[in-house]
Write an enzyme that holds these catalytic residues in place. Structure first.
Site, PDB file in Angstrom:
ATOM      1  N   ARG A 180       0.949  -1.396  -0.042  1.00 30.08           N
ATOM      2  CA  ARG A 180       0.239  -0.067  -0.213  1.00 30.08           C
ATOM      3  C   ARG A 180       0.687   1.405  -0.020  1.00 30.08           C
ATOM      4  O   ARG A 180       0.315   2.760   0.202  1.00 30.08           O
ATOM      5  CB  ARG A 180      -1.039  -0.234   1.357  1.00 30.08           C
ATOM      6  N   SER A 230     -10.441   1.745   2.577  1.00 27.67           N
ATOM      7  CA  SER A 230      -9.957   1.184   3.797  1.00 27.67           C
ATOM      8  C   SER A 230      -9.277   2.456   4.406  1.00 27.67           C
ATOM      9  O   SER A 230      -9.017   3.283   4.098  1.00 27.67           O
ATOM     10  CB  SER A 230      -9.513  -0.037   3.450  1.00 27.67           C
ATOM     11  N   GLU A 300      -4.369   4.302   6.199  1.00 30.53           N
ATOM     12  CA  GLU A 300      -4.235   3.682   4.671  1.00 30.53           C
ATOM     13  C   GLU A 300      -4.884   5.138   3.864  1.00 30.53           C
ATOM     14  O   GLU A 300      -4.553   5.822   2.880  1.00 30.53           O
ATOM     15  CB  GLU A 300      -4.919   2.702   4.373  1.00 30.53           C
TER      16      GLU A 300
END
Length: 308
Positions: A180, A230, A300
């Site tokens: 990520r 998310s 995130e």
């Protein structure tokens, strides 16, 4: 809150600018959370060369921030100082098939459209983009992934413009992908297009995989809410949503922001939330998870700008 209007000074230093330049432009409507303050300057370039021209003329002390579809983003209530670049239009929104089972897409293209274009061309490998609520620009910076696939699996190269106004191309290796994230996310590069590698496949099977991704997402995620996707990265050895649930945070509220009852790793704006509510809720979740399990969740979702 409003900022000093820099538009006249910028146009004076870059008289041949072709893109749109707006002062104190509200950004809340450009984020999926529908929260946040203004951009001091919002710039929509006409094409790569127009973007490079502005950046080459812009004084170094003026910060530059790029935003995409606003899906994985909190803009703080005080807004974003400096120039905010938002890519759009034909120059950054095209998808083209190239030889060798490759597909090139502008970074303003939504991930789902890349998945659809690949399916239409009977190319396997990009169906996972059907489950990512963002644009290709964000996917490059965050190594976006879902349902067993990641950007690093399919990227060949990315084109962009540096803060000094140089147009560059980065290879897959130069992107420095990790979970990520990418090393390129720490560099002053605004990505404008990306080249992906697919592989020949059966269109019916590819479409079936995309349908599976769609159904899984609709069944498990609050996609019809004002959310940012998310919220936290999965820590090594754990699942963020499980840690959040175990810490008693399901349904937790701060002002108009709430931890989703459907999926604990999603924050939602129930109506009237501020950016401070959303970010404050996220920090409270982090605190409770740390206290309960010892895991320190990492954001995130990107948080930009200044507090009101």
């Amino acid at each position: 809150m409003s900022f000093q209007d820099l538009s006249s000074d910028i146009r004076a230093s870059a008289p041949d600018l072709r893109g749109r330049l707006l002062a104190n432009q509200d950004l809340s409507g450009l984020t999926w959370f529908r929260v946040g303050g203004p951009a001091q300057i919002l710039f929509t370039p006409a094409d790569d060369e127009d973007l490079a021209y502005l950046l080459s003329k812009l004084p170094e002390e003026i910060p530059v921030t790029v935003i995409g579809l606003g899906s994985n983003l909190i803009v703080r209530d005080g807004g974003i100082p400096g120039v905010v670049v938002r890519l759009g239009g034909k120059a950054f929104g095209e998808i083209k098939l190239e030889t060798g089972d490759r597909l090139r897409a502008g970074t303003a293209v939504p991930d789902v459209k890349v998945a659809r274009a690949a399916a239409d061309a009977s190319l396997e490998g990009l169906a996972f983009y059907r489950g990512i609520p963002g644009s290709i620009g964000g996917a490059l910076r965050m190594n976006a992934g879902a349902h067993g696939g990641e950007t690093t699996d399919v990227l060949v190269e990315a084109r962009g413009v540096t803060r000094k106004g140089e147009i560059v191309t980065l290879s897959h290796a130069q992107m420095g992908f990790t979970y990520r994230n990418s090393a390129a996310s720490t560099r002053d590069i605004i990505f404008t297009s990306a080249l992906f590698q697919g592989r020949p496949g059966d269109q019916t099977l590819i479409q079936a995989e995309m349908d599976r991704v769609t159904q899984a997402r609709e069944a498990a995620q609050p996609i019809k809410e004002r959310t940012g996707g998310s919220t936290f990265k999965n820590p090594e050895g754990g699942k963020a949503w499980k840690l959040i649930d175990a810490a008693g945070c399901r349904g937790l509220r701060v002002g108009g922001a709430q931890v989703s009852e459907m999926h604990c790793n999603f924050l939602i704006n129930t109506g009237g939330a501020t950016a401070a509510d959303v970010e404050g809720l996220g920090e409270e979740v982090r605190r409770r998870v740390k206290e309960n399990s010892g895991f320190e969740l990492q954001w995130e979702i990107k948080r930009l700008g200044v507090a009101a």
